[in-house]
Motif scaffolding. Structure first.
Motif, short mmCIF file in Angstrom:
data_model
loop_
_atom_site.label_atom_id
_atom_site.label_comp_id
_atom_site.label_asym_id
_atom_site.label_seq_id
_atom_site.Cartn_x
_atom_site.Cartn_y
_atom_site.Cartn_z
N ALA A 81 23.61 19.47 6.08
CA ALA A 81 23.08 18.19 5.59
C ALA A 81 21.64 18.01 6.08
N GLY A 82 21.36 18.47 7.30
CA GLY A 82 19.99 18.37 7.83
C GLY A 82 19.00 19.14 6.98
N MET A 83 19.44 20.32 6.49
CA MET A 83 18.57 21.13 5.62
C MET A 83 18.31 20.42 4.30
N LEU A 84 19.35 19.79 3.77
CA LEU A 84 19.18 19.04 2.50
C LEU A 84 18.24 17.87 2.71
N SER A 85 18.41 17.21 3.83
CA SER A 85 17.57 16.04 4.13
C SER A 85 16.11 16.45 4.29
N ALA A 86 15.88 17.63 4.88
CA ALA A 86 14.51 18.08 5.12
C ALA A 86 13.74 18.30 3.81
N ILE A 87 14.46 18.57 2.71
CA ILE A 87 13.76 18.72 1.43
C ILE A 87 13.99 17.50 0.53
N ASP A 88 14.36 16.38 1.16
CA ASP A 88 14.42 15.08 0.46
C ASP A 88 15.50 14.98 -0.62
N VAL A 89 16.62 15.62 -0.39
CA VAL A 89 17.76 15.45 -1.30
C VAL A 89 18.35 14.05 -1.07
N ASP A 90 18.67 13.34 -2.16
CA ASP A 90 19.13 11.96 -2.06
C ASP A 90 20.65 11.84 -2.01
N TYR A 91 21.34 12.68 -2.78
CA TYR A 91 22.78 12.58 -2.95
C TYR A 91 23.42 13.96 -2.75
N CYS A 92 24.73 14.00 -2.57
CA CYS A 92 25.43 15.28 -2.58
C CYS A 92 26.86 15.07 -3.10
N ILE A 93 27.24 15.87 -4.07
CA ILE A 93 28.62 15.83 -4.58
C ILE A 93 29.54 16.44 -3.51
N VAL A 94 30.65 15.79 -3.24
CA VAL A 94 31.66 16.39 -2.35
C VAL A 94 33.05 16.20 -2.98
N GLY A 95 33.93 17.14 -2.67
CA GLY A 95 35.31 17.00 -3.12
C GLY A 95 35.52 17.25 -4.60
N HIS A 96 34.56 17.94 -5.23
CA HIS A 96 34.76 18.24 -6.65
C HIS A 96 36.03 19.08 -6.81
N SER A 97 36.73 18.87 -7.89
CA SER A 97 38.02 19.57 -8.05
C SER A 97 37.86 21.09 -8.06
N GLU A 98 36.68 21.57 -8.50
CA GLU A 98 36.48 23.03 -8.48
C GLU A 98 36.40 23.53 -7.04
N ARG A 99 35.84 22.73 -6.15
CA ARG A 99 35.78 23.13 -4.74
C ARG A 99 37.17 22.99 -4.09
N ILE A 122 22.08 10.87 3.47
CA ILE A 122 22.28 11.40 2.12
C ILE A 122 23.55 10.75 1.58
N ARG A 123 23.50 10.25 0.34
CA ARG A 123 24.66 9.55 -0.20
C ARG A 123 25.67 10.52 -0.80
N PRO A 124 26.90 10.49 -0.32
CA PRO A 124 27.93 11.35 -0.90
C PRO A 124 28.41 10.80 -2.25
N ILE A 125 28.63 11.68 -3.20
CA ILE A 125 29.32 11.32 -4.45
C ILE A 125 30.71 11.94 -4.30
N TYR A 126 31.68 11.12 -3.94
CA TYR A 126 33.01 11.62 -3.57
C TYR A 126 33.91 11.70 -4.81
N CYS A 127 34.30 12.93 -5.17
CA CYS A 127 35.12 13.12 -6.37
C CYS A 127 36.61 13.04 -6.04
N CYS A 128 37.34 12.37 -6.90
CA CYS A 128 38.79 12.31 -6.78
C CYS A 128 39.37 12.40 -8.19
N GLY A 129 40.64 12.69 -8.28
CA GLY A 129 41.25 12.77 -9.61
C GLY A 129 42.46 13.67 -9.60
#
Ligand code: PGA
Length: 251
Positions: A81-99, A122-129
Motif C-alpha cells: 500500500a505504501g508503494m501505491l501511495s507513493a505514486i498517488d493511487v487513490d483507490y484499490c479494489i480488494v476482494g474481487h471474486s476473481e481473487r 487509499i480508499r478500498p473498493i471492497y467487493c462482495c457477492g
C-alpha cells in the motif's frame, strides 16, 4: 462520503500503449464533457504510474486492482500500500471474486489488505457477492452478510467511512447476465441496512455502494436510478472509451 462513482476495472488487459491511449482519450473527452460522477480507472499495476501522471492533469482518479496484506518485506512479487501511495493511487479494489476464486483470498486476508490501504489513505473498493449456486439456494443474503462482517465490519466507523462497497454477483461478472434492477436494489438496500446495524444510520446513508457484473452502456442508467445504487464497477465495458464514457454519463 456518499457519491456517485463509475470505476473501470481493466483486469489483465491492454498493452502499455493501448492503456495510455485509453486513458488519454477518456481524459480529453471528460475535459470536454464532464460526467456528473467521480470516474476511477483501475489499470494493471505496471501502468499505474503512467495513469496517475495523466490523472494529475485531469479529474480522473486512479485505483489499483490489488495490494499486499503485508506492509513490506520478503514477499516476492507483491506490491505494498505504501508503494501505491507513493505514486498517488487513490483507490484499490480488494476482494474481487476473481481473487477469491483463483488466488484463494479469504475475508480475513482481505480485511488485512483493507487495513494496509487505510493506513496509507487509499480508499478500498471492497467487493462482495454470491455465486450462482448460492443465489439459487437463496443463501445470497447470508453470503454477503458474512463477507461484510468478516471483511469490513471490524473497522471503526471512522475507518469505515473511507470504504466503498461494490456488490458484484459472481454469476453476473463477465457473463452478459446482469442482475435485474430489482435484484440490485434489493441487495444494495440489504447492504445499507447491514451497515446501519454495524455502525448507525448516518454512516449507512453516507456509504457508497456500487453495482458490478455485466453493467454496460445500455443497462447502466436503469441500474443507477435505484435509490441505493450509487454507481458501477465496470469490467468488460470499461475497455472501450465510448462505452465507458456512456456509462459515466448515465447520471
Ligand atoms: P464485467 O466485470 O463488467 O465484465 O462483468 C465486472 C467486474 O469484474 O468488476
Amino acid at each position: 462520503m456518499r457519491k456517485n462513482i463509475v470505476a473501470g476495472n481493466w483486469k489483465m488487459n491492454k498493452t502499455f500503449d493501448e492503456a495510455e491511449e485509453l486513458i488519454s482519450v477518456i481524459a480529453s473527452e471528460m475535459e470536454r464533457n464532464k460526467p456528473k460522477c467521480e470516474v476511477i480507472l483501475c489499470p494493471p499495476s505496471l501502468y499505474l504510474e503512467m495513469a496517475t501522471d495523466y490523472a494529475d492533469e485531469s479529474t480522473i482518479l486512479i485505483g489499483a486492482q490489488n495490494v499486499s496484506n503485508h506492509e513490506n518485506g520478503a514477499y516476492t512479487g507483491e506490491i505494498s500500500a505504501g508503494m501505491l501511495s507513493a505514486i498517488d493511487v487513490d483507490y484499490c479494489i480488494v476482494g474481487h471474486s476473481e481473487r477469491r476464486k483463483y488466488f484463494g483470498e479469504t475475508d480475513t486476508l482481505i480485511a488485512e489488505k483493507v487495513s494496509r490501504l487505510l493506513d496509507q489513505d487509499i480508499r478500498p473498493i471492497y467487493c462482495c457477492g454470491e455465486l450462482l449456486e448460492e443465489r439459487e439456494s437463496e443463501t445470497h443474503f447470508d453470503v454477503v452478510r458474512q463477507q461484510l462482517k468478516e471483511g469490513l465490519f471490524k473497522l471503526t466507523a471512522d475507518e469505515f467511512s473511507n470504504v466503498v462497497i461494490a456488490y458484484e454477483p459472481v454469476w453476473a461478472i463477465g457473463t452478459g447476465v446482469t442482475a435485474s434492477s430489482t435484484q440490485a436494489q434489493e441487495m444494495h438496500e440489504f447492504i445499507r441496512n447491514l451497515v446501519a446495524d454495524a455502525y448507525n444510520n448516518e454512516v449507512a446513508e453516507e456509504t457508497t455502494i456500487l453495482y458490478g457484473g455485466s453493467c454496460n452502456a445500455k443497462n447502466a442508467k436503469e441500474l443507477f436510478e435505484n435509490k441505493d445504487v450509487d454507481g458501477g464497477l465496470i469490467g468488460g465495458a470499461s475497455l472501450k472509451a465510448d462505452d465507458f464514457l456512456k456509462i459515466a454519463h448515465s447520471f
